[in-house]
Design a protein around this motif. Structure first.
Motif, PDB file in Angstrom:
ATOM      1  N   SER A   1       0.841  -1.196   0.000  1.00  0.00           N
ATOM      2  CA  SER A   1       0.000   0.000   0.000  1.00  0.00           C
ATOM      3  C   SER A   1       0.881   1.252   0.000  1.00  0.00           C
ATOM      4  CB  SER A   1      -0.901   0.013   1.236  1.00  0.00           C
ATOM      5  OG  SER A   1      -0.121   0.242   2.400  1.00  0.00           O
TER       6      SER A   1
ATOM      7  N   GLN B   1      -5.902  -7.736  -1.047  1.00  0.00           N
ATOM      8  CA  GLN B   1      -6.627  -6.914  -0.074  1.00  0.00           C
ATOM      9  C   GLN B   1      -5.812  -6.755   1.200  1.00  0.00           C
ATOM     10  OE1 GLN B   1      -9.551  -5.285  -0.794  1.00  0.00           O
ATOM     11  NE2 GLN B   1      -8.980  -4.207   1.096  1.00  0.00           N
TER      12      GLN B   1
ATOM     13  N   ASP C   1      -4.649  -3.177   2.724  1.00  0.00           N
ATOM     14  CA  ASP C   1      -4.935  -2.801   4.114  1.00  0.00           C
ATOM     15  C   ASP C   1      -3.672  -2.571   4.939  1.00  0.00           C
ATOM     16  OD1 ASP C   1      -7.615  -2.987   3.530  1.00  0.00           O
ATOM     17  OD2 ASP C   1      -7.832  -5.018   4.317  1.00  0.00           O
TER      18      ASP C   1
ATOM     19  N   HIS D   1      -1.101  -4.766   5.650  1.00  0.00           N
ATOM     20  CA  HIS D   1      -0.641  -5.858   6.511  1.00  0.00           C
ATOM     21  C   HIS D   1       0.720  -6.403   6.110  1.00  0.00           C
ATOM     22  CE1 HIS D   1      -4.386  -5.735   8.551  1.00  0.00           C
ATOM     23  NE2 HIS D   1      -5.092  -6.131   7.513  1.00  0.00           N
TER      24      HIS D   1
ATOM     25  N   ARG E   1      -4.327   2.033  -5.282  1.00  0.00           N
ATOM     26  CA  ARG E   1      -4.491   1.314  -4.015  1.00  0.00           C
ATOM     27  C   ARG E   1      -3.248   0.510  -3.666  1.00  0.00           C
ATOM     28  NH1 ARG E   1      -9.708   0.885  -6.420  1.00  0.00           N
ATOM     29  NH2 ARG E   1      -9.089  -1.018  -7.513  1.00  0.00           N
TER      30      ARG E   1
END
Length: 304
Positions: A172, A236, A240, A242, A260
């Protein structure tokens, strides 16, 4: 055996043999158990031999006779051929239902964001998506066409390459801003690595070890990290914040374009040994609905 009544009798026999029960066969065929029993008896009378050993009680009340066991595979094959024949009768029409099998991740990340364009072009074709990681039996499951990821060899199916892809790390934008020292592949040693377990590495799928070897960073440990068996969920997790995911380019393309995700170390290029293929049964190649969807997939892939 030229009378149509015996086709229904054969259907009743095949269903009863599969379920070992007239009642269960009746539920499948939407008739009464008495009707199934009568159809089977009429077939036995015509043949002059019994097809089942019948028991009034016990777990298996219907047991195939030896001659019925020998004949059943040919009867089932005959019904499969009849189904194929019906499909060929419908080949001239581009209307109706088209059943498509794809993985859940491919559906979420590539197909569904584009599917409205197909529906605008072909409003009379109703798509039924079967999203599964399992390799489905096209005949048994009534599948018309699919997209599979692999080496391009699946027995009984025609496979046409749709898209190649690359493998590379992504994270990200927020994680990248927090870790300004993330400048070389060796710096990944301080990050949580997100592993994609959706494809078996033995099939040729590139792993973190493969990419790190290509990047000349063998000292980065790969035994720890976050492991996920769905490529969409892998991305995803990276979105986020992680950790850093090893992404498949086809899956990550829209997330990269939208900002993103950020691709790391673009100078390190690793082509996947696997690719995406359009697959279908060769005998259904001329089905109008199938041709329309296959051509649309190819056109969409060429624009990517």
């Amino acid at each position: 055996m030229r009378s149509p009544i015996f086709l229904n009798a054969l259907r009743a026999f095949e269903a009863s043999a599969r379920h070992e029960s007239f009642s269960a066969a009746a539920s499948e065929l939407n008739v009464t158990p008495a009707a199934v029993g009568q159809l089977v008896r009429s077939l036995e009378e015509w043949l002059g031999t019994s097809l089942f050993h019948r028991s009034p009680s016990g777990r298996a009340r219907l047991v195939l006779t030896e001659i019925a066991q020998r004949a059943l595979p040919d009867i089932r094959a005959g019904f499969d051929r009849l189904s194929l024949g019906l499909e060929r009768l419908k080949e001239g029409s581009a209307n109706g239902v088209l059943t498509v099998t794809v993985s859940p991740a491919f559906a979420a990340k590539w197909l569904l964001p584009r599917i409205d364009r197909f529906q605008a072009l072909w409003p009379d074709i109703d798509l039924r998506l079967d999203t599964s990681l399992k390799l489905l039996d096209f005949v048994a499951q009534g599948i018309d066409i699919g997209v599979r990821y692999g080496a391009g060899i699946w027995p009984g199916l025609t496979a046409e390459k749709l898209m190649d892809e690359e493998i590379y790390p992504v994270c990200s934008p927020t994680l990248l801003r927090r870790n300004r020292r993330l400048r070389t592949p060796a710096d990944l040693a301080a990050q949580t690595l997100i592993h994609d377990l959706s494809v078996d590495a033995r099939a040729g799928f590139a792993t973190w070890s493969t990419w790190l070897e290509k990047a000349d960073a063998p000292d980065v440990a790969t035994k720890r990290g976050l492991r996920i068996n769905n490529s969409a969920a892998v991305l995803q997790a990276a979105i986020d914040g992680h950790g850093v995911a090893l992404a498949r380019s086809i899956m990550a393309r829209d997330d990269l374009a939208a900002g993103r995700l950020v691709r790391l170390f673009p100078k390190v290029e690793l082509a996947s040994a696997l690719a995406y293929y359009v697959v279908y049964r060769p005998e259904c190649a001329a089905l109008a609905r199938l041709v329309a969807f296959r051509d649309w997939l190819v056109a969409e892939a060429s624009m990517a």
